[in-house]
Design a protein around this motif. Structure first.
Motif, PDB file in Angstrom:
ATOM      1  N   SER A  55       0.868  -1.047   0.024  1.00  0.00           N
ATOM      2  CA  SER A  55       0.071  -0.018  -0.078  1.00  0.00           C
ATOM      3  C   SER A  55       0.861   1.374  -0.011  1.00  0.00           C
ATOM      4  O   SER A  55       0.501   2.165  -0.882  1.00  0.00           O
TER       5      SER A  55
ATOM      6  N   ARG B 215       0.738   3.974  -3.288  1.00  0.00           N
ATOM      7  CA  ARG B 215       0.436   5.539  -2.777  1.00  0.00           C
ATOM      8  C   ARG B 215       1.542   6.191  -3.392  1.00  0.00           C
ATOM      9  O   ARG B 215       1.280   7.308  -4.240  1.00  0.00           O
ATOM     10  N   LYS B 216       2.714   5.806  -3.376  1.00  0.00           N
ATOM     11  CA  LYS B 216       3.713   6.525  -3.740  1.00  0.00           C
ATOM     12  C   LYS B 216       4.001   6.978  -5.426  1.00  0.00           C
ATOM     13  O   LYS B 216       4.024   7.485  -5.746  1.00  0.00           O
TER      14      LYS B 216
ATOM     15  N   GLY C  48       1.335   5.803  -7.507  1.00  0.00           N
ATOM     16  CA  GLY C  48       0.252   6.200  -8.138  1.00  0.00           C
ATOM     17  C   GLY C  48      -0.222   5.405  -9.494  1.00  0.00           C
ATOM     18  O   GLY C  48       0.611   4.232  -9.906  1.00  0.00           O
TER      19      GLY C  48
ATOM     20  N   ARG D 114      -5.434   1.315 -10.512  1.00  0.00           N
ATOM     21  CA  ARG D 114      -5.803  -0.006  -9.742  1.00  0.00           C
ATOM     22  C   ARG D 114      -6.505  -1.186 -10.595  1.00  0.00           C
ATOM     23  O   ARG D 114      -7.590  -0.598 -10.982  1.00  0.00           O
TER      24      ARG D 114
END
Lengths: 484, 351
Positions: B222, B226-227, B229, B232
């Motif tokens: 996760s 997040r880092k 991008g 998904r």
């Protein structure tokens, strides 16, 4: 060709300063780190170009002169022991890093570059070379390839064979062959894998392309102590079965713990029967999660102490004790003999018990330090070579320990190589057909048999003669051979 | 599911006596890789069964004819995987064929390739002897590394009977992200991501989308997602389709080339379509350009091109070896198979 003629022939190839022929000048080359075996070569050469290496190999091939290549001489199995009728070739002058290609995560280096120097050269850019044999300060990459060297981080990062991408090799007939490169694979046979760990019998390495890895964001180590060796062994199995692959998973027994503590004060609990050092690396979040998981997992294994390194300095300190274990144990006794068997991990408690029984039987103390994660044992047999017969006794005990490893489906050497040291045990590990297959490979590549003769693979006659001495279950090994 | 070692050995001995060459065959799922052969078939496909598997040892030993899907099922029960993601061009793909062909899937740059995980093997050599090399332990330097030499040898050095493989725990969490990028941007991003220690297990580009596969502990995945991008992709089977060549890219009729290059190489200038795998190190290309041009192009990048699938000829072609290396190959071949009975021409036409 006598010595004089040979010197003259070498003068055609090399400047005079690169040929050593006096006993005094050659003394530093008479052994490697297995100093129980010493022998002066006829001549020593120190070439500094690939062409010179090639020319020396061709000369040896045509004149059938034994040729032993050598790196830093830190090997523990006598692989670099010279041949007294042959030439010793030191590759020390090949000590340049030729190219660092960070975009492709690799570096081309000469064989005489020290293992640690590679990591040091790329550390600022955030990279490193993974295999870290305990001699990494001194050992060279060429020797690492020849022995397929390991280290404490093999479980996660593999051996030398997993961390090199390419080789330039001079074949025993003097051809320069390039194997692999910066790609993830290469066509045809995996000759690179065949060369790796071939102990200088199949070629002379003149360039290595090593794989560089980005440094992990964080490393954390835990120290877990137990009052019984079995509990520590169970803990190891539990960690692996839980799906955790630690970067390093090491175990030390009581004698090793005490010796290390006395030597460099790493803060080990000296009342413990065994300790585990378990290092986890990776992303920050991952490391935190794994450490929590390990804590919960190991609680039921009843450790008598559980410590997480609270700083980088303490992490280094925990490792310092392990890395200094050999010299620390060396202080307890005039001499020690280091074994290198590997076993399926589940037999660890049984094998340790049997080693302890053998130790009493031979009257020699054995300290145990090992790469528990991958089942690679380093029993250290303490002895005094000045006592008549003790070296022989230590060697016999060592042989018994290796046979013990074989009896549970293990191997006689995990990372130190066979060399001259374990050549007799090769007869126990392999059948005649298998040894013949090894000899067939050797003969195909080195028809004159010049490269490192007498090492790594025993002749069938040697096995037959030994077989007469060690009869197992009433049956001779290699029964098809004549005995004389 | 029984041990056929002795039957297979007898067939090899018979072939030796009759001086008859053999074509070794497993499930036949990768038969398109080699030229069709007129020799007698030695079928290993019934020589099946997992012989030894202790999950906490991370080692599995199975007979060569064991199907990959059967191995994967058993591994999955213990939460483990084959860490090199071998392709299964059909359900019949076997462990022996996987080792012989040496092909690894999209995970290769991150965990390693088939040969990295081969610990030992038992084989029938060219004298009809059953011989065993390596073992079931992770560290083993006794004798030459014959087991790894079998990987990619296409059965030309012996008949694989049993193989011990190192396995790994399955990743606790896996996530698939995509980013819309140009080919150049995709390669730059791959290069950037590779130079950091990230929980990645796949980096591929299909011509429009950069596909990222994150694998690791929940928190690491996760945090990385997040880092980095991107979009998904839930329940996507992109990675399996890529591995098994079921992806639409592989359904084209033009010859399929497999080009291995140093991963930071630029976009390959060739007519036709490209799919980039292995974080840039593997370029799948469908092109009708002349074979010599493609081979030349790969060589100019310090890589090598292999004609992988060619509908018209029905056979692949390996890159040509330099003379000194070819000579080494012949010597090695002779040392295992002096009479040349195993898979003549299946690796190189010269032996």
């Amino acid at each position: 060709m006598d010595k004089k003629q040979l010197i003259a022939a070498l003068h055609e190839i090399l400047p005079e300063a690169l040929i050593l022929h006096s006993d005094e000048a050659q003394r530093p080359f008479e052994c490697d780190a297995l100093s129980a075996y010493q022998r002066l070569p006829l001549l020593t050469v120190l070439p500094d170009t690939i062409e010179q290496v090639q020319a020396v190999v061709r000369l040896c091939h045509h004149q059938q002169i034994p040729l032993v290549a050598r790196g830093a001489g830190t090997g523990l199995s006598g692989g670099a022991l010279p041949d007294n009728q042959g030439i010793l070739m030191s590759l020390a002058k090949f000590n340049r890093i030729l190219e660092v290609d960070l975009d492709n995560h690799c570096a081309r280096v000469e064989p005489g570059v020290r293992n640690l120097a590679i990591s040091e050269a790329v550390a600022d850019q955030g990279f490193y070379y993974a295999p870290d044999p305990s001699s990494q300060i001194a050992c060279t990459i060429g020797g690492n390839v020849a022995e397929n060297a390991g280290g404490v981080h093999c479980l996660k990062y593999g051996l030398t064979v997993h961390n090199i991408l390419g080789l330039k090799v001079i074949t025993p007939e003097g051809d320069l062959v390039t194997l692999g490169g910066a790609c993830y694979d290469s066509p045809g046979y995996d000759v690179l894998a065949l060369m790796t760990g071939s102990e200088g019998l199949l070629g002379i390495i003149v360039e290595v392309t090593v794989k560089l890895l980005p440094q992990p964001e964080r490393k954390q180590v835990i120290l877990v102590a137990y009052d019984e060796v079995e509990k520590a062994a169970d803990a190891v199995a539990k960690i692996i079965a839980a799906g955790i692959i630690p970067a390093g998973l090491e175990m030390m027994d009581k004698l090793a713990i005490q010796a290390a503590e006395d030597f460099c004060h790493p803060g080990y609990p000296v009342n413990a029967e065994a300790i585990l050092l378990c290092e986890v690396d990776g992303q920050n979040e991952e490391v935190s999660e794994r450490i929590m998981q390990l804590r919960d997992l190991l609680k039921p294994t009843q450790p008598i102490a559980f410590a997480t390194a609270d700083s980088e300095a303490q992490r280094q300190q925990f490792w310092a004790g392990r890395k200094a274990a050999f010299p620390a144990i060396g202080r307890l006794s005039p001499d020690y003999y280091c074994m290198d068997g590997t076993i399926p991990r589940r037999y660890l408690p049984q094998v340790l018990k049997d080693i302890s029984a053998l130790s009493s039987q031979f009257g020699l103390v054995v300290a145990n330090v090992f790469h528990a994660g991958d089942g690679n044992l380093h029993p250290l047999i303490l002895f005094d070579a000045n006592q008549p017969g003790e070296l022989q006794k230590a060697e016999q005990l060592g042989g018994k320990i290796l046979e013990l490893c074989l009896s549970v489906g293990g191997t006689i050497t995990g990372e130190h190589g066979v060399g001259v040291e374990k050549i007799n045990q090769m007869c126990s590990q392999f059948t005649t057909a298998e040894l013949n297959q090894f000899h067939a490979i050797k003969e195909a590549l080195d028809p004159a048999g010049i490269l490192n003769p007498g090492k790594a693979i025993p002749t069938l006659h040697r096995c037959a003669e030994l077989g007469a001495m060690h009869i197992h279950h009433g049956q001779l090994p290699h029964p098809e051979l004549e005995r004389f | 599911m029984h041990d056929q070692s002795l039957e297979l050995q007898q067939q090899v001995i018979n072939a030796l006596e009759q001086k008859q060459a053999l074509t070794i065959r497993g499930g036949g799922s990768k038969a398109f890789l080699s030229p069709a052969s007129e020799y007698l078939t030695l079928s290993v496909q019934e020589h099946q069964g997992i012989i030894d598997y202790h999950p906490s040892e991370l080692v599995l030993t199975a007979r060569a004819g064991t199907r990959l899907k059967d191995i994967e099922t058993v591994l999955a029960e213990a939460g483990q995987i084959l860490p090199f993601e071998p392709p299964q061009y059909s359900d019949k793909a076997t462990l022996g064929g996987t080792v012989a062909s040496g092909l690894s899937g999209p995970i290769r740059p991150f965990t390693g390739r088939v040969r990295d995980f081969v610990l030992g093997c038992t084989l029938i050599n060219g004298k009809g002897e059953i011989v065993k090399f390596g073992g079931q332990v992770m560290k083993n330097v006794a004798g030459y590394d014959v087991s790894r030499l079998m990987v990619g040898a296409m059965g030309t050095l012996g008949v694989l009977l049993e193989i011990s493989i190192k396995v790994l725990p399955a990743f606790p969490v896996e996530q698939h992200l995509t980013q819309t990028l140009s080919p150049l941007q995709a390669l730059q991003t791959m290069r950037h991501l590779r130079s950091h220690n990230l929980p990645l297990s796949g980096l591929a580009y299909d011509g429009q989308l950069l596909h990222l596969r994150l694998s690791g502990t929940g928190s690491a995945v996760s945090a990385t997602a997040r880092k980095l991008g991107g979009e998904r992709q839930n329940a996507s089977d992109f990675w399996t389709q890529l591995r098994d060549h079921q992806h639409s890219f592989f359904q084209q009729s033009a010859p399929l080339w497999r080009i291995s290059v140093p991963p930071a190489s630029d976009v390959i200038q060739v007519d036709g379509d490209q799919l980039i795998d292995w974080a840039g190190g593997l370029r799948w290309v469908t092109t009708t350009q002349a074979a010599e041009q493609v081979i030349e192009l790969a060589a100019s990048l310090n890589g090598h091109a292999r004609l992988f699938r060619h509908a018209a000829a029905g056979q692949g072609r390996l890159p040509v070896l330099p003379e000194s290396l070819l000579s080494l190959h012949k010597k090695i071949k002779h040392s295992f198979d002096p009479q040349g009975i195993f898979n003549p021409g299946q690796l190189y036409s010269e032996f």
